[in-house]
Scaffold this active site. Structure first.
Site, PDB file in Angstrom:
ATOM      1  N   ASP A  73       0.783  -1.238   0.000  1.00 19.01           N
ATOM      2  CA  ASP A  73       0.000   0.000   0.000  1.00 19.01           C
ATOM      3  C   ASP A  73       0.817   1.293   0.000  1.00 19.01           C
ATOM      4  O   ASP A  73       0.255   2.383  -0.048  1.00 19.01           O
ATOM      5  CB  ASP A  73      -0.956   0.004   1.199  1.00 19.01           C
ATOM      6  CG  ASP A  73      -0.214  -0.180   2.519  1.00 19.01           C
ATOM      7  OD1 ASP A  73       1.028  -0.103   2.519  1.00 19.01           O
ATOM      8  OD2 ASP A  73      -0.883  -0.415   3.549  1.00 19.01           O
ATOM      9  N   ASP A 110      19.036  -4.301  -2.236  1.00 22.41           N
ATOM     10  CA  ASP A 110      18.242  -3.075  -2.383  1.00 22.41           C
ATOM     11  C   ASP A 110      18.302  -2.228  -1.115  1.00 22.41           C
ATOM     12  O   ASP A 110      17.834  -1.090  -1.113  1.00 22.41           O
ATOM     13  CB  ASP A 110      16.778  -3.408  -2.717  1.00 22.41           C
ATOM     14  CG  ASP A 110      16.170  -4.407  -1.746  1.00 22.41           C
ATOM     15  OD1 ASP A 110      16.726  -5.500  -1.593  1.00 22.41           O
ATOM     16  OD2 ASP A 110      15.141  -4.089  -1.120  1.00 22.41           O
TER      17      ASP A 110
HETATM   18  P1  AMP Z   1      12.448  -3.660   2.381  1.00 19.99           P
HETATM   19  O1  AMP Z   1      13.297  -4.883   2.225  1.00 19.99           O
HETATM   20  O2  AMP Z   1      11.515  -3.670   3.548  1.00 19.99           O
HETATM   21  O3  AMP Z   1      13.282  -2.432   2.368  1.00 19.99           O
HETATM   22  O4  AMP Z   1      11.466  -3.561   1.124  1.00 19.99           O
HETATM   23  C1  AMP Z   1      11.600  -4.290  -0.063  1.00 19.99           C
HETATM   24  C2  AMP Z   1      10.746  -3.697  -1.152  1.00 19.99           C
HETATM   25  O5  AMP Z   1       9.378  -3.691  -0.768  1.00 19.99           O
HETATM   26  C3  AMP Z   1      11.076  -2.275  -1.516  1.00 19.99           C
HETATM   27  O6  AMP Z   1      10.935  -2.128  -2.897  1.00 19.99           O
HETATM   28  C4  AMP Z   1      10.044  -1.481  -0.784  1.00 19.99           C
HETATM   29  O7  AMP Z   1       9.793  -0.242  -1.389  1.00 19.99           O
HETATM   30  C5  AMP Z   1       8.839  -2.390  -0.855  1.00 19.99           C
HETATM   31  N1  AMP Z   1       7.897  -2.164   0.246  1.00 19.99           N
HETATM   32  C6  AMP Z   1       8.058  -2.455   1.555  1.00 19.99           C
HETATM   33  N2  AMP Z   1       6.978  -2.107   2.265  1.00 19.99           N
HETATM   34  C7  AMP Z   1       6.087  -1.580   1.381  1.00 19.99           C
HETATM   35  C8  AMP Z   1       4.776  -1.020   1.487  1.00 19.99           C
HETATM   36  N3  AMP Z   1       4.127  -0.947   2.638  1.00 19.99           N
HETATM   37  N4  AMP Z   1       4.201  -0.570   0.355  1.00 19.99           N
HETATM   38  C9  AMP Z   1       4.818  -0.633  -0.837  1.00 19.99           C
HETATM   39  N5  AMP Z   1       6.040  -1.145  -1.002  1.00 19.99           N
HETATM   40  C10 AMP Z   1       6.672  -1.603   0.088  1.00 19.99           C
HETATM   41 MG    MG Z   2      14.277  -1.401   1.457  1.00 19.59          MG
END
Ligand code: AMP
Ligand code: MG
Length: 522
Positions: free
Chosen positions: A136, A271
């Protein structure tokens, strides 16, 4: 109406943009970002602003009180002539290539130049973007408090990190399943405004290489060198190798700092690796309480413990290999990249040995130090022993009274009664060796103490501390956020009036959600 911000956008001016303006999920090719507007929030409310960051950006406390500031840093109003956007990146998640990820819930606002520093500002949790995939684009209060407090705390610990300017409630409700067990509930939505010279990650480069879009990759690498590594000179094959070398060194320095203060990132996917060597994306991170090489704070990582404390240096290297693979397309020669990666291993050995010597107050180098450190790390894992309390109190150790060592650090043991027999002997043997080793040093007791206390923090953001601040904040009480924020500005100072925070994790927090392990659900 304007704040006095010296806006100097580069990313969305110099790099190729996605030609589509619609905010729909899609694969974005031949571009580094997509234009997108933050979501309007229902009833934004600022909970905290970092005075340091205001100053860094050329803003005043007065500015921060304005409606305009609130609107800009919660996404309700764009500053004139700025064009918010989300970045396109990919990444390896837990060892597997995941394809396009991107800023799924981060939106970049603008860049600012002030006092010869360049800053990019972004909102985390301000709504969906083309990269939001199935999620979201929002963030909840608990994870936002954790990011806000921890990024500023890390900065004051001297660990390279992205910064935070403000923490706000959006006024919207966000649905989350914290433990991934089917028990979804609404939580308060929140937005952190984050600040860094750049939010570029390894994944921004990887996605272009993975798509064989070498032209855009080259443009992005040249942009990165021009703005953030300009000392390396004009782009060329040699410059690209030097660039990689610099990223490797910065990444290593950051990880050695993590090891020094007992920080475990929890999601070292590519990432989440900054090209500037900054700690980025504070999710299910954690701080060691008991010194434990095998600890990971992330519930998603519990099976393989890929991102456990002891493995962070290896994972840093693994991630750098992936970056090398991406840059290879521009260099066409593996050998120089491999040499740089080999050097990481050697530099890690030297760097971590130096870091541990510093923690022990050893300035000279002795052959036997490796063993002394190894034995200490073994001892620290005999029974649960608090890392922060141990190293901080160790500065009170006197070479004249080695057998008082145990007494000096006894507050670090979670169950002191367990210190008997063989365990007691091992500690006494270690303290005796440590006393002998310290005899070689020329520093006085006082000098050593001062030096050690600048390396070994007294106050870190233990998980239960954040959780207390979160519990209060969920009830509308934000005083603890401010108290912890100010406490952690001076992590190496004694602050005797704040001694309550220099303590082992309380027993009630041992297995409480948010205090020991965390999920990615944020
Ligand atoms: P992270 O490993 O938590 O940094 O996130 C991995 C990927 O998921 C990244 O591309 C983030 O932008 C995406 N992401 C994480 N949480 C959300 C969220 N609530 N809504 C949209 N994208 C998310
Ligand atoms: Mg991230």
């Amino acid at each position: 109406m304007n704040m006095n911000l010296n806006i100097k956008d580069t990313f969305n001016k110099e790099l190729p943009a996605d030609p589509i303006f619609e905010n729909t999920r899609r694969q974005v090719k031949n571009a580094c970002f997509s234009f997108v507007s933050p979501k309007q929030t229902a009833k934004p409310e600022l909970l905290h602003v970092s005075p340091d960051m205001l100053g860094e950006l050329g803003l005043t406390e007065e500015d921060a009180k304005s409606k305009y500031f609130l609107n800009v840093f919660t996404g309700n109003q764009a500053i004139e002539n700025t064009k918010p956007f989300a970045m396109c990146y990919g990444g390896h998640q837990f060892g597997n290539w995941a394809g396009q990820l991107g800023d799924g819930r981060a939106i970049n606002l603008f860049e600012v130049e002030h006092n010869n520093n360049h800053w990019a500002l972004q909102l985390k949790g301000s709504g969906e973007t083309p990269y939001s995939r199935t999620a979201d684009g929002l963030a909840v209060l608990r994870s936002s408090v954790r990011e806000y407090l921890c990024s500023e705390a890390m900065y004051h610990l001297g660990v390279p990190t992205t910064r935070a300017l403000s923490l706000a409630l959006s006024g919207d409700k966000v649905l989350r399943d914290v433990m991934y067990n089917g028990n979804s509930a609404y939580e308060k939505g929140a937005i952190v405004s984050r600040v860094a010279p750049s939010f570029l990650r390894f994944g921004n480069f990887q996605i272009l290489a993975a798509r064989q879009d070498i032209d855009t990759l080259k443009v992005l690498v040249n942009y990165t060198i021009k703005h953030f590594f300009s000392e390396l000179g004009e782009p060329s094959k040699e410059t690209y190798i030097a660039f990689f070398k610099e990223v490797v060194q910065r990444t290593l320095k950051m990880i050695i700092d993590w090891q020094r203060v007992g920080f475990v990132h929890g999601v070292m996917n590519t990432d989440n690796m900054s090209i500037l060597g900054l700690t980025i994306d504070y999710g299910p991170y954690g701080w060691l309480e008991g010194f434990d090489f095998g600890w990971t704070p992330n519930t998603t990582d519990i099976k393989h413990k890929r991102y456990r404390f002891a493995n962070q240096p290896n994972m840093g290297l693994w991630n750098l290999y992936q970056l090398a693979n991406a840059l290879y397309s521009l260099i066409d020669e593996a050998e120089p990249l491999e040499a740089v990666l080999e050097q990481y291993k050697a530099d890690f050995e030297t760097g971590s040995l130096k870091m541990m010597r510093d923690k022990l107050g050893l300035i000279k180098e002795d052959e036997s130090d490796r063993i002394l450190i190894q034995e200490l790390e073994d001892n620290l894992q005999l029974i649960e022993t608090d890392m922060t309390v141990f190293f901080r109190n160790l500065s009170r150790f006197s070479t004249e009274k080695p057998l008082e060592g145990l007494d000096i650090i006894k507050d670090a043991f979670y169950v002191f009664n367990e210190i008997t027999g063989a365990i007691e002997d091992r500690w006494n043997i270690w303290f005796t060796k440590y006393a002998e080793r310290l005899q070689q040093e020329e520093t006085t007791f006082e000098e050593r103490k001062v030096a050690m206390n600048q390396i070994n923090p007294k106050y870190v953001l233990r998980n239960y501390m954040s959780q207390l601040a979160i519990d209060d904040a969920n009830k509308g009480d934000y005083k603890l956020i401010d108290e912890l924020f100010n406490l952690l500005k001076r992590p190496y100072d004694e602050q005797p009036e704040k001694e309550e925070w220099f303590a082992k994790r309380p027993e009630w927090a041992r297995d409480k959600v948010g205090c020991s392990m965390l999920s990615c659900s944020s």
